[in-house]
Every structure is written in C-alpha cells, then in structure tokens.
Design an enzyme around this catalytic site. Structure first.
Site, PDB file in Angstrom:
ATOM      1  CB  SER A 130      12.248 -10.114  15.940  1.00  0.00           C
ATOM      2  OG  SER A 130      13.443 -10.686  15.433  1.00  0.00           O
ATOM      3  CE  LYS A 184      13.296  -8.561  19.008  1.00  0.00           C
ATOM      4  NZ  LYS A 184      14.177  -7.485  19.090  1.00  0.00           N
ATOM      5  CG  HIS A 187      13.812 -13.036  19.488  1.00  0.00           C
ATOM      6  ND1 HIS A 187      14.771 -12.156  19.027  1.00  0.00           N
ATOM      7  CD2 HIS A 187      13.376 -13.696  18.397  1.00  0.00           C
ATOM      8  CE1 HIS A 187      14.895 -12.285  17.715  1.00  0.00           C
ATOM      9  NE2 HIS A 187      14.055 -13.213  17.305  1.00  0.00           N
ATOM     10  CG  ASN A 188      16.939  -9.329  20.906  1.00  0.00           C
ATOM     11  OD1 ASN A 188      16.053  -9.786  20.192  1.00  0.00           O
ATOM     12  ND2 ASN A 188      17.319  -8.081  20.823  1.00  0.00           N
ATOM     13  CD  GLU A 191      19.370 -11.295  17.471  1.00  0.00           C
ATOM     14  OE1 GLU A 191      18.140 -11.193  17.282  1.00  0.00           O
ATOM     15  OE2 GLU A 191      20.121 -10.299  17.558  1.00  0.00           O
TER      16      GLU A 191
HETATM   17  C1  6PG Z   1      15.779  -8.398  15.913  1.00  0.00           C
HETATM   18  C2  6PG Z   1      17.112  -8.060  16.545  1.00  0.00           C
HETATM   19  C3  6PG Z   1      17.263  -6.633  16.890  1.00  0.00           C
HETATM   20  C4  6PG Z   1      18.574  -6.321  17.591  1.00  0.00           C
HETATM   21  C5  6PG Z   1      19.789  -6.577  16.798  1.00  0.00           C
HETATM   22  C6  6PG Z   1      21.082  -5.997  17.369  1.00  0.00           C
HETATM   23  O1  6PG Z   1      15.138  -9.250  16.489  1.00  0.00           O
HETATM   24  O2  6PG Z   1      15.439  -7.855  14.870  1.00  0.00           O
HETATM   25  O3  6PG Z   1      17.216  -8.785  17.735  1.00  0.00           O
HETATM   26  O4  6PG Z   1      16.193  -6.274  17.737  1.00  0.00           O
HETATM   27  O5  6PG Z   1      18.543  -4.980  17.927  1.00  0.00           O
HETATM   28  O6  6PG Z   1      19.958  -7.925  16.630  1.00  0.00           O
HETATM   29  O7  6PG Z   1      21.371  -6.438  18.648  1.00  0.00           O
HETATM   30  P1  6PG Z   1      22.844  -6.238  19.245  1.00  0.00           P
HETATM   31  O8  6PG Z   1      23.321  -4.903  18.771  1.00  0.00           O
HETATM   32  O9  6PG Z   1      22.696  -6.278  20.727  1.00  0.00           O
HETATM   33  O10 6PG Z   1      23.664  -7.350  18.686  1.00  0.00           O
END
Ligand code: 6PG
Length: 469
Positions: A130, A184, A187-188, A191
């Site tokens: 990430s 991960k 984590h997303n 996010e």
């Molecule tokens: C990271 C991000 C990455 C992710 C983007 C786009 O941790 O660097 O999580 O892995 O691919 O944030 O995600 P979306 O296209 O689903 O918004």
C-alpha cells in the site's frame, strides 16, 4: 557468467517500476520483466545503471538473470492475469524459488495458488503493498503472509524498501496462507470508509458553512496538524488548492461526482457479511460509490423533490464540530475493520496480531494516520481487545467527540445534506454500546410467522409460542 540480480519484478506499470527502483535505491540489484518493450526500456533508462537495474521482455532471460533461490514479485492486476503469469513462469522455476503476489488478489485465490505452487516446491505468498505510486517509490507499507520460509528470504529487501515509522520498518510477517492479502483487503475497506467520511465532511463544510476551496484547504491543513493527521486528510487539503488546467477555477469542482472502484472495498464488505461481523462504515462507503454512479437517475430525481433550505452555521463552531465528528468516525471505522480482522483470524487460522498490523500501517500506506500509533498501543496493552471502543485508552477520546457527531448528523438530516457514513458510525456506536436492543421484537416476529423459536432473558432454553391463540 552473466550478472545475477538479487530481486525480480514482473509488471512494470507505474507501481512495479517504482517498486523496483526503490529496491535498487536500497542497495539490491533488481531485474524487471514486462511484455511491453516500452515499459522495459523506460525502466532501463530511469534506472540508469544496468548493473543495478535491468529488464527484459523475455521470461527466460528474466528468470535466468536472478540469483538462486530466485526472489520474484508480481505486481500485476488481480485476477486471471496472475494465474497466466504463474503458468508462464513455472517451466523456468526451480524448487525453492520464491514467488510473491504483490497485487490486490482476492484472498481465496491466494490460498488456491499457494496449495498449487507448494506441490511444485515453490514458496508462494501474497503481500499487500500500500501507498500508491509514491509509496512504492519512497517506501510502502507491506503486508506479507503465507510461506514463512519464503518471507524470510526476502525480509531484508522488504524491510529496506518499506516505509519507516520512527525507524521501524512498516512490514511484518502477518500469518499463514492468505493473511497478507486478507489484511490488505481490509486495509482497503477501511480506506473506502475514511474516504467516504472525508467527502461528507467536505460537503457539510461547503453547504452548511459556506467554506470556499481556500477555506477548505486551510481547514483540512489545520486538521492534519492535529489529532486527525493522516495521509488522506493531508492530500484532501492539497486537492482544494489544485487549479484546473483548463482555467475553470479549482479542479475539484470540475470532477464528475461518480466514484469508481476496483472491488477491494466490496470484497471486505461481502466477507464481513460471511463472517457475521458488522462493518457498516465500509458497507455504506461501497453503497455510496454505487449510488454516485447513478448520476443520470440522480439528476432526474433531483427535479422531483424539494430539498430543505440549508440553514447556514457559524464557520468557527462548524469547523470544530466537524473536526470532532471526523475524529470520532475515523475511530469507529478503524474499530470495525480491526474487529473484522480479529474474527477472520479465528475463522481462517491466520493468527493475526492486531497490534502488529496497526504498527505497520503507521506509515507508508493510504490509511496511515496519527491515530494508528494510539491503536497500536491499545492492542499492545490488550491483544484480545474485542473492539477498540472498549479500550480504556479510547473511551475518553470517543466520549469527548460523540456529541459533535450527534449534532452534525442531526444538522445534516434537517438540512438535507446526506451524511450516511457519519450517521452509520454514530448508529454503530449507539447500538454496540446498548445492552438492550429492540431485536427481541424480531425474534418474536420470527417465531410468530415461522416458529423459529426464541430464547428468554429469565430462563435457559429454547421456546416457541402459539402466538395467534
Ligand atoms: C493502496 C490502495 C490501492 C488501491 C487504490 C484504488 O493501498 O495503495 O488501496 O491498493 O488499488 O486505492 O482502489 P479503488 O479503485 O477500489 O478505489
């Protein structure tokens, strides 16, 4: 004999190119591979010195250039491409070689691939990476799981290239099987939740307080200097400053309000449902991206209903209330994601240590935030904490900010400003901290129409009532 490189990377898109340059910056020699000759040449040029970074479009040249056991990382889009890259590599690999999937693969795919490759003597593991393009170049947070022997072989490289928090590398072996990809994924999910909340606070400051882009920039910048310090708040403040290259004011105002997604937030939400763990902040963040995509329907519906006239709030008090509400809802969102991780750890046998996960999220990754240092401490103090909300070190933080979340949710409701993430956080808090919920009625209804039975407060056993009589 040709030079043998320490580390191989397949997939020289922006993430892959940046990651391999980061490896080279840290004193390891690295060799890249991509089907696209332009990407191969771009890496060679940017690397400058071919004895440090080299690349080829040919798989046999690539594999033949790596020292044994070979350490190869794939940074390619999740899905079938990963399987086809593995199939292309396999004839060239030897027992004991190490293969890492650094993409956002779905965790059950990682389990399947690990079993398949184990039979062939290959150490395979998934490692979430990430931090976006900049993180890959300057120091990402890395979340490896799976083959421990495989990880041990790349540990010095990963520790060198990862982000550092007070000198500590933001990488750690997290657990067996797909633990790395699972962490991960969550984590997303977090996010997604934090991004949704940030966008709601932007909306309320703009519509409720009349903040212009300069004021929004300043507000988020101030917040980033306090307890809300985080990558997402920091970039949000910078976004408000960006001028439109076509001369139409600030860029943010020209961007179409349809949010895309690649699926990791949805997977988090779907899997939380499978586990039976409530993560409404993440669920609603996914739903809002879906709702945003219905732009044409929204435009039509907008003409059918009146919206309440917004009663402007005083800027200073709104800014204070919004800061508290955002802090409260960030805590709730991390709490939900970590709760899911703790449960998944039991369900899938990952044996996760939540403090270690929070620790490696303190720098490098997209959800890095000052708050994660406090979260790390909370789980260090009690590794079996069922929920951040019951941590003694979080009770006062929550008590001091929940009032503003309440006021802001009420304000949004009265004034027609949708705050679904914030109100979900509040509802989650109110429900999680209620010793008595009205779901006794649901049990009564289930028993009434379907003889589904119920339990009682005052005695043990399973009961059924013939309600209609
Ligand atoms: C990271 C991000 C990455 C992710 C983007 C786009 O941790 O660097 O999580 O892995 O691919 O944030 O995600 P979306 O296209 O689903 O918004």
């Amino acid at each position: 004999m040709e030079q043998q490189y320490d580390f191989g990377l397949i997939g020289l898109g922006v993430m892959g190119r940046n990651f391999i340059l980061n490896v080279a910056d840290n004193g390891f020699t690295a060799f890249g591979n991509d089907l696209d000759p332009e990407k191969v040449n771009a890496l060679k040029e940017e690397g400058g010195d071919l004895t440090k970074v080299n690349a080829s479009t040919e798989v046999d040249t690539f594999v033949g250039s790596l020292s044994r056991p070979r350490k190869i990382m794939m940074l390619v889009p999740a899905g079938k491409i990963v399987d086809s890259v593995i199939e292309g590599l396999l004839p060239h690999l030897d027992e004991g070689d190490i293969l890492i999937d650094g993409g956002n693969s779905f965790f059950t795919d990682t389990d399947r691939r690990e079993t398949y490759l184990q039979e062939k003597g290959i150490h395979f593991f998934g490692a979430g990476v990430s931090g976006g393009a900049k993180g890959a170049r300057k120091g990402p947070s890395i979340m490896p799981g799976g083959s421990q022997a495989g990880y041990a072989a790349v540990q010095p490289i990963f520790e060198a290239v990862s982000a550092k928090y007070e000198g500590e590398p933001c990488v750690a072996y997290l657990g067996p099987k797909s633990a790395g990809n699972y962490v991960k994924m969550v984590h997303n999910g977090i996010e997604y939740g934090l991004m949704q909340l940030t966008s709601e606070l932007y909306d309320v400051l703009k519509k409720g307080g009349g903040f212009d882009n300069d004021e929004l920039h300043k507000t988020f910048k101030n917040w980033n200097e306090g307890r809300l310090a985080s990558f997402l708040v920091e970039i949000t403040s910078e976004i408000f400053e960006q001028e439109d290259e076509f001369g139409n004011g600030r860029l943010v105002d020209q961007i179409l309000d349809k949010a895309k997604q690649k699926g990791t937030g949805k997977w988090t939400s779907q899997n939380a449902m499978d586990l039976g763990i409530p993560v409404p902040s993440i669920d609603i963040a996914v739903s809002m991206r879906e709702l945003s995509a219905l732009k044409e329907e929204r435009i039509k519906a907008d003409t059918l209903y009146d919206r309440p006239k917004v009663n402007r709030m005083d800027k200073t008090s709104l800014e204070k209330m919004a800061e508290e509400a955002l802090y409260f809802s960030f805590i709730i969102t991390y709490a939900q994601g970590l709760h899911q991780l703790a449960d998944a750890s039991k369900e899938y046998g990952y044996d996760l240590d939540i403090a270690t996960i929070a620790k490696i999220w303190r720098a490098g990754c997209i959800i890095r935030a000052g708050l994660l240092a406090d979260i790390t401490e909370a789980f260090r103090a009690d590794a079996s904490l069922p929920n951040l909300l019951v941590s003694p070190s979080f009770i006062d933080k929550v008590k001091a900010t929940v009032g503003s979340a309440r006021e802001l949710v009420a304000y949004g409701a009265k004034n027609g400003i949708p705050l679904p993430g914030l109100s979900n956080c509040l509802t989650y808090f109110d429900a999680y901290t209620s010793s008595r919920l009205p779901l006794n009625l649901i049990q009564a209804q289930r028993d009434y129409f379907g003889s589904h039975t119920y339990e009682r407060l005052d005695r043990e056993g399973i009961f059924h009532t013939e309600w209609e009589e």
